[in-house]
Design a protein around this motif. Structure first.
Motif, PDB file in Angstrom:
ATOM      1  N   SER A  29      37.687 -74.479  60.578  1.00 29.50           N
ATOM      2  CA  SER A  29      37.968 -73.648  61.490  1.00 29.50           C
ATOM      3  C   SER A  29      38.456 -72.403  61.130  1.00 29.50           C
ATOM      4  N   ARG A  30      38.422 -71.284  62.120  1.00 28.09           N
ATOM      5  CA  ARG A  30      38.689 -69.902  61.654  1.00 28.09           C
ATOM      6  C   ARG A  30      40.030 -69.669  60.929  1.00 28.09           C
ATOM      7  N   THR A  31      40.029 -68.921  59.907  1.00 27.92           N
ATOM      8  CA  THR A  31      41.294 -68.305  59.387  1.00 27.92           C
ATOM      9  C   THR A  31      41.804 -67.273  59.938  1.00 27.92           C
ATOM     10  N   PRO A  32      42.932 -66.747  59.574  1.00 27.56           N
ATOM     11  CA  PRO A  32      43.544 -65.689  60.235  1.00 27.56           C
ATOM     12  C   PRO A  32      42.783 -64.373  59.976  1.00 27.56           C
TER      13      PRO A  32
ATOM     14  N   ASN B  27      38.493 -71.106  72.646  1.00 24.25           N
ATOM     15  CA  ASN B  27      38.730 -72.555  72.889  1.00 24.25           C
ATOM     16  C   ASN B  27      37.689 -73.498  72.248  1.00 24.25           C
ATOM     17  N   GLN B  28      36.911 -73.021  71.522  1.00 26.93           N
ATOM     18  CA  GLN B  28      35.933 -73.696  70.914  1.00 26.93           C
ATOM     19  C   GLN B  28      35.004 -74.419  71.797  1.00 26.93           C
ATOM     20  N   GLU B  29      34.873 -73.806  73.079  1.00 23.58           N
ATOM     21  CA  GLU B  29      33.845 -74.089  73.991  1.00 23.58           C
ATOM     22  C   GLU B  29      32.746 -73.138  74.730  1.00 23.58           C
ATOM     23  N   PRO B  30      32.264 -72.535  73.786  1.00 26.28           N
ATOM     24  CA  PRO B  30      31.451 -71.350  74.161  1.00 26.28           C
ATOM     25  C   PRO B  30      30.269 -71.875  75.113  1.00 26.28           C
ATOM     26  N   VAL B  31      29.667 -70.904  75.949  1.00 26.31           N
ATOM     27  CA  VAL B  31      28.566 -71.226  76.791  1.00 26.31           C
ATOM     28  C   VAL B  31      27.418 -71.682  75.989  1.00 26.31           C
ATOM     29  N   THR B  32      26.416 -72.532  76.512  1.00 25.36           N
ATOM     30  CA  THR B  32      25.420 -72.749  75.614  1.00 25.36           C
ATOM     31  C   THR B  32      24.176 -71.746  75.843  1.00 25.36           C
TER      32      THR B  32
ATOM     33  N   GLU C  25      27.454 -66.855  70.673  1.00 24.74           N
ATOM     34  CA  GLU C  25      28.237 -68.012  71.160  1.00 24.74           C
ATOM     35  C   GLU C  25      29.389 -67.768  70.363  1.00 24.74           C
ATOM     36  N   HIS C  26      29.554 -67.481  69.260  1.00 26.88           N
ATOM     37  CA  HIS C  26      30.651 -67.161  68.217  1.00 26.88           C
ATOM     38  C   HIS C  26      31.671 -66.272  69.078  1.00 26.88           C
ATOM     39  N   ALA C  27      30.831 -65.138  69.859  1.00 33.40           N
ATOM     40  CA  ALA C  27      31.781 -64.167  70.327  1.00 33.40           C
ATOM     41  C   ALA C  27      32.112 -64.385  71.673  1.00 33.40           C
TER      42      ALA C  27
ATOM     43  N   ASN D  70      39.600 -64.081  59.937  1.00 39.64           N
ATOM     44  CA  ASN D  70      38.291 -64.005  60.479  1.00 39.64           C
ATOM     45  C   ASN D  70      38.400 -64.652  61.862  1.00 39.64           C
ATOM     46  N   PRO D  71      39.134 -63.654  62.736  1.00 47.78           N
ATOM     47  CA  PRO D  71      39.200 -64.094  64.090  1.00 47.78           C
ATOM     48  C   PRO D  71      38.011 -63.920  64.998  1.00 47.78           C
ATOM     49  N   TRP D  72      38.263 -64.497  66.149  1.00 46.00           N
ATOM     50  CA  TRP D  72      37.380 -64.269  67.339  1.00 46.00           C
ATOM     51  C   TRP D  72      37.544 -62.920  67.537  1.00 46.00           C
ATOM     52  N   PRO D  73      36.303 -62.064  68.079  1.00 46.32           N
ATOM     53  CA  PRO D  73      35.139 -62.568  68.512  1.00 46.32           C
ATOM     54  C   PRO D  73      33.984 -62.405  67.340  1.00 46.32           C
ATOM     55  N   PHE D  74      34.408 -62.116  65.946  1.00 42.94           N
ATOM     56  CA  PHE D  74      33.643 -62.121  64.854  1.00 42.94           C
ATOM     57  C   PHE D  74      32.837 -63.561  64.733  1.00 42.94           C
ATOM     58  N   PHE D  75      31.874 -63.431  63.632  1.00 44.66           N
ATOM     59  CA  PHE D  75      31.105 -64.645  63.768  1.00 44.66           C
ATOM     60  C   PHE D  75      31.924 -65.504  62.592  1.00 44.66           C
ATOM     61  N   GLY D  76      32.200 -66.770  63.161  1.00 48.90           N
ATOM     62  CA  GLY D  76      33.135 -67.825  62.484  1.00 48.90           C
ATOM     63  C   GLY D  76      32.564 -68.231  61.016  1.00 48.90           C
ATOM     64  N   LYS D  77      33.116 -67.976  60.074  1.00 47.23           N
ATOM     65  CA  LYS D  77      32.820 -68.158  58.752  1.00 47.23           C
ATOM     66  C   LYS D  77      33.472 -69.403  58.410  1.00 47.23           C
ATOM     67  N   ILE D  78      32.795 -70.583  59.122  1.00 44.80           N
ATOM     68  CA  ILE D  78      33.341 -72.077  59.081  1.00 44.80           C
ATOM     69  C   ILE D  78      32.333 -72.864  58.416  1.00 44.80           C
ATOM     70  N   LEU D  79      32.702 -74.165  58.128  1.00 51.07           N
ATOM     71  CA  LEU D  79      31.802 -75.131  57.579  1.00 51.07           C
ATOM     72  C   LEU D  79      30.673 -75.479  58.703  1.00 51.07           C
ATOM     73  N   LYS D  80      29.513 -75.263  58.143  1.00 48.90           N
ATOM     74  CA  LYS D  80      28.233 -75.947  58.938  1.00 48.90           C
ATOM     75  C   LYS D  80      27.721 -76.996  58.456  1.00 48.90           C
TER      76      LYS D  80
END
Length: 472
Positions: free
Chosen positions: A322-325, A110-115, A102-104, A327-337
């Motif tokens: 949110s992603r930092t420059p 647009n933060q709306e990945p397929v479920t 889903e991160h990829a 840590n771009p898509w499509p890599f795994f988002g290193k964001i607050l969980k």
């Protein structure tokens, strides 16, 4: 795809979770189930991407666009067959995988990945309910015997494929029931153990010989294993927890997270007759040291045990929202969980280092200090912030700081297996150790990682062992 513009017409819709005020009173699974019609609509959001980055992001190479298309068209059986072709246990990964797919996903721009994860578990559950999944013992046996040591995801995947390939497979597990940390480490509110038992029942009916309560290297020697089996697969995980050797570590009330979690899972299953109050959070001020998934599991378990207060600290800085420059898509988002356990109520603190434990016989608190992380090229250094020390009161401290390497004492040392510089099992490109006929897979080779990585490793080692046996 069935609907090339589905993502434009249908918004992402998650199944959601049970209400907090309900779920904190039991250990039943938190996540709810979306109805079949909505689930099929969610599958319609999967675009016909020229490059399926979701497939690239999945460690087991799930054919995600293909089974999403079949799901959207209502072909649940076809979707299951496509899903099962790359993943032995989608009913498990669909529950506990952090979904790098889903991160990829292209829609995650647009933060709306397929479920994807929820679609996966829905397909698996439909397959069980519709009886698509039946025991299928191999038509013939090779006469070769394989021992798989450890019944976590890597061991289960390896044993499953080797048995299906026609070899006689014996799966050894040191605990009283199979499943490894999936059974005794992951709380029931994330993964019901009935899910594991359901799959194990099928594997046993297919001819797998499951032996529990036996520790290889103690109850059965390495010499006996090598003499009895044509190949041995070591999948014992990364079981040595990271400790915190500071002043006051000897105080009562300081425990490793897995001891705490496994006790509750055993109680839930009726296995643990002991009443170790030390390992119970009821009425206590709980401090969880470690900000990962294991720490989160400790929080949810402590809350269900009716802790007076739960605090979690992490030595690393707070992740960005949110992603930092870098840590771009499509890599795994290193964001607050924020996990479901966090939502249930706890204090969270970052950039805190534990200096010492306080107390007199029993732990009463932890002295911590703020730290500042500074980057110098590719290296990060941690510096204490002056005059920032303080005491966090706690009468139960849970160390959830990860694992350092597999348990070396016993089987690994007895076999004389070579280790890497990190004390993981060293293997070649075929996952074979320096001992002929002895292979290794999963966290014992890679270090602690995700369940889905372990399954991928188990699948790979099964193919390599099968190739080795057929050559012999």
């Amino acid at each position: 795809m069935g609907d090339i513009t589905g993502f434009l017409k249908v918004k992402r819709k998650e199944a959601g979770n049970r209400p907090v005020n309900e779920r904190i009173h039991d250990f039943s699974e938190v996540e709810q189930i979306l109805n079949s019609e909505d689930r099929m609509l969610q599958a319609s959001r999967c675009m016909d991407c020229g490059i399926p980055f979701c497939h690239w992001g999945c460690p087991v190479d799930n054919l995600i666009p293909e089974w999403n298309d079949l799901l959207y068209r209502g072909n649940w059986k076809g979707a299951w067959e496509r899903l099962y072709s790359t993943n032995n246990f989608p009913e498990i990964t669909g529950r506990i995988c952090p979904a790098p797919c889903e991160h990829a996903c292209v829609l995650n721009i647009n933060q709306e990945p397929v479920t994807i994860r929820e679609n996966e578990v829905a397909i698996a559950e439909r397959a069980f309910s519709e009886d698509y999944i039946r025991p299928e013992p191999p038509a013939e046996r090779s006469g070769k015997k394989v021992a798989v040591i450890g019944s976590g995801p890597a061991g289960l995947a390896a044993a499953d494929l080797l048995n299906k390939a026609g070899h006689y497979v014996t799966l050894y597990e040191k605990d009283e029931k199979a499943g490894g940390l999936m059974r005794f480490g992951i709380p029931d509110f994330k993964l019901s153990k009935a899910v594991i038992d359901r799959r194990l029942d099928i594997m046993v009916q297919e001819g797998l010989n499951l032996v529990t309560g036996v520790t290889a290297g103690r109850d059965i020697s390495a010499r006996e294993l090598l003499a009895t089996y044509d190949a041995v697969c070591i999948a014992i995980g990364s079981g040595k927890p990271r400790d915190l050797n500071i002043e006051g570590r000897e105080l009562k009330g300081i425990h490793f997270a897995m001891d705490f979690l496994s006790r509750q899972n055993r109680i839930n299953s009726g296995y643990d007759p002991s009443d170790l109050r030390e390992l119970c959070a009821t009425g206590k001020k709980v401090l969880v040291i470690g900000g990962g998934d294991t720490g989160s599991d400790c929080i949810g378990t402590a809350i269900r045990q009716k802790a007076a207060r739960v605090t979690q600290i992490e030595i690393l800085p707070k992740p960005p929202e949110s992603r930092t420059p870098d840590n771009p898509w499509p890599f795994f988002g290193k964001i607050l969980k924020t996990s479901t356990s966090h939502e249930e109520g706890c204090e969270r603190h970052w950039s805190l280092s534990t200096v010492r434990f306080t107390g007199n016989g029993n732990v009463a608190g932890a002295e911590v200090e703020e730290v500042k992380w500074e980057q110098n090229g590719t290296r990060y250094t941690m510096n204490p912030v002056p005059d920032s020390r303080r005491i966090i009161e706690a009468d139960l401290v849970l160390l959830a700081m990860g694992f350092v390497h597999p348990v070396i004492e016993g089987l690994v040392s007895e076999l004389g297996i070579e280790l890497s510089e990190r004390n993981n099992i060293r293997t070649n490109g075929s996952l074979q150790t320096n001992i002929p006929g002895v292979f290794a897979a999963g966290d014992s080779v890679s270090g602690a990682s995700l369940v889905v990585h372990a399954i991928a490793s188990g699948r790979k080692v099964a193919k390599e062992i099968d190739r080795y046996l057929r050559r012999g």
